[in-house]
Design a protein around this motif. Structure first.
Motif, short mmCIF file in Angstrom:
data_model
loop_
_atom_site.label_atom_id
_atom_site.label_comp_id
_atom_site.label_asym_id
_atom_site.label_seq_id
_atom_site.Cartn_x
_atom_site.Cartn_y
_atom_site.Cartn_z
N UNK A 178 -1.92 5.28 7.91
CA UNK A 178 -2.38 5.27 6.51
C UNK A 178 -2.04 3.93 5.88
N UNK A 179 -2.83 3.56 4.88
CA UNK A 179 -2.64 2.29 4.21
C UNK A 179 -1.86 2.47 2.92
N UNK A 180 -0.93 1.57 2.65
CA UNK A 180 -0.21 1.57 1.39
C UNK A 180 -0.16 0.14 0.87
N UNK A 181 -0.60 -0.05 -0.37
CA UNK A 181 -0.63 -1.39 -0.95
C UNK A 181 0.75 -2.02 -0.99
N UNK A 182 1.77 -1.19 -1.19
CA UNK A 182 3.14 -1.70 -1.20
C UNK A 182 3.83 -1.50 0.15
N UNK A 183 3.72 -0.31 0.71
CA UNK A 183 4.48 0.03 1.91
C UNK A 183 4.14 -0.79 3.12
N UNK A 184 2.88 -1.29 3.22
CA UNK A 184 2.48 -2.10 4.37
C UNK A 184 2.78 -3.58 4.21
#
Length: 238
Positions: A68-74
């Motif tokens: 999954x994509x996360x603007x902050x987590x990735x």
């Protein structure tokens, strides 16, 4: 007629020179190629160097590989050991421009070592978990095969406001003794920059990281290097 002593000596020399006769000399082995020269590190031993920063993930950028994509987590920061000897990361600190009271992004490395040329990748970690073995500021894990054998860490961030700013920010690498080793900066912001042993002015990008062009080069938009958006754990060569 018996040859003269001078004539006999000339015949012997000719045999040696042409490889003929019982006393022919063996052809010497060619000299080995010289060992390749190591690139002179841009930071002194025993410090690591920041080689990649992913501060602006795109809509489909799942850098952590968790599906999954996360603007902050990735978001991630990659550092590399540019020296020919092992270094320790214990107590090195990564921060952004914000003060501790204003949502500072911060990671302190736990006890661990980094081999020559090996990378360590630190993810923001908001609502993400890096694929494969990963550590935290409390403890490291072993090399992660999903990230080129790098040591992988998560900041375990739990706030969407703690992140790198796309419009302007910096990543600061500080040694355990307080020495500011490196600053990678981009865009515009009001905060004062600390003095550092090495400063890199990175370009503004979106949907790709900035990566060092070789261990001694400049921070460059990643797609200009190899037509991919990011490569956590794959250290630049040369």
């Amino acid at each position: 007629m018996r040859p003269s002593r001078v004539h006999a000596a000339m015949i012997a020399c000719a045999l040696v020179a042409t490889g003929g006769g019982a006393h022919a000399q063996p052809t010497p082995n060619p000299a080995p190629n010289p060992a390749p020269k190591l690139t002179t590190p841009r930071v002194p031993f025993p410090h690591p160097i920041i080689t990649e920063v992913f501060y602006a993930p795109g809509r489909n950028d799942d850098a952590s590989g968790d599906g999954k994509r996360s603007a902050q987590g990735d978001e991630f920061i990659e550092i590399v050991n540019p020296h020919d000897k092992t270094i320790r990361l214990d107590g090195y600190v990564l921060t952004d421009r914000n003060a501790p009271s204003a949502g500072q992004l911060k990671f302190v490395f736990p006890a661990c070592t980094l081999n020559p040329g090996q990378a360590a990748v630190v993810f923001n970690g908001l609502e993400t978990k890096p694929q494969g073995p990963s550590g935290t500021t409390r403890a490291a894990s072993g090399p992660n095969p999903s990230f080129g054998g790098a040591l992988v860490f998560s900041m375990e961030n739990d706030s969407s406001t703690v992140a790198l700013a796309n419009g302007g920010d910096y990543v600061c690498l500080t040694a355990p003794d307080g020495t500011v080793v490196q600053l990678v900066t981009w865009g515009e912001y009001d905060e004062v920059q600390p003095s550092a042993l090495l400063r890199d002015d990175a370009p503004r990008v979106s949907g790709q990281s900035v990566q060092r062009k070789g261990l001694s080069g400049e921070m460059t938009p990643h797609r200009e290097l190899d037509n991919v958006s990011f490569s956590p754990g794959v250290a630049p060569k040369g």
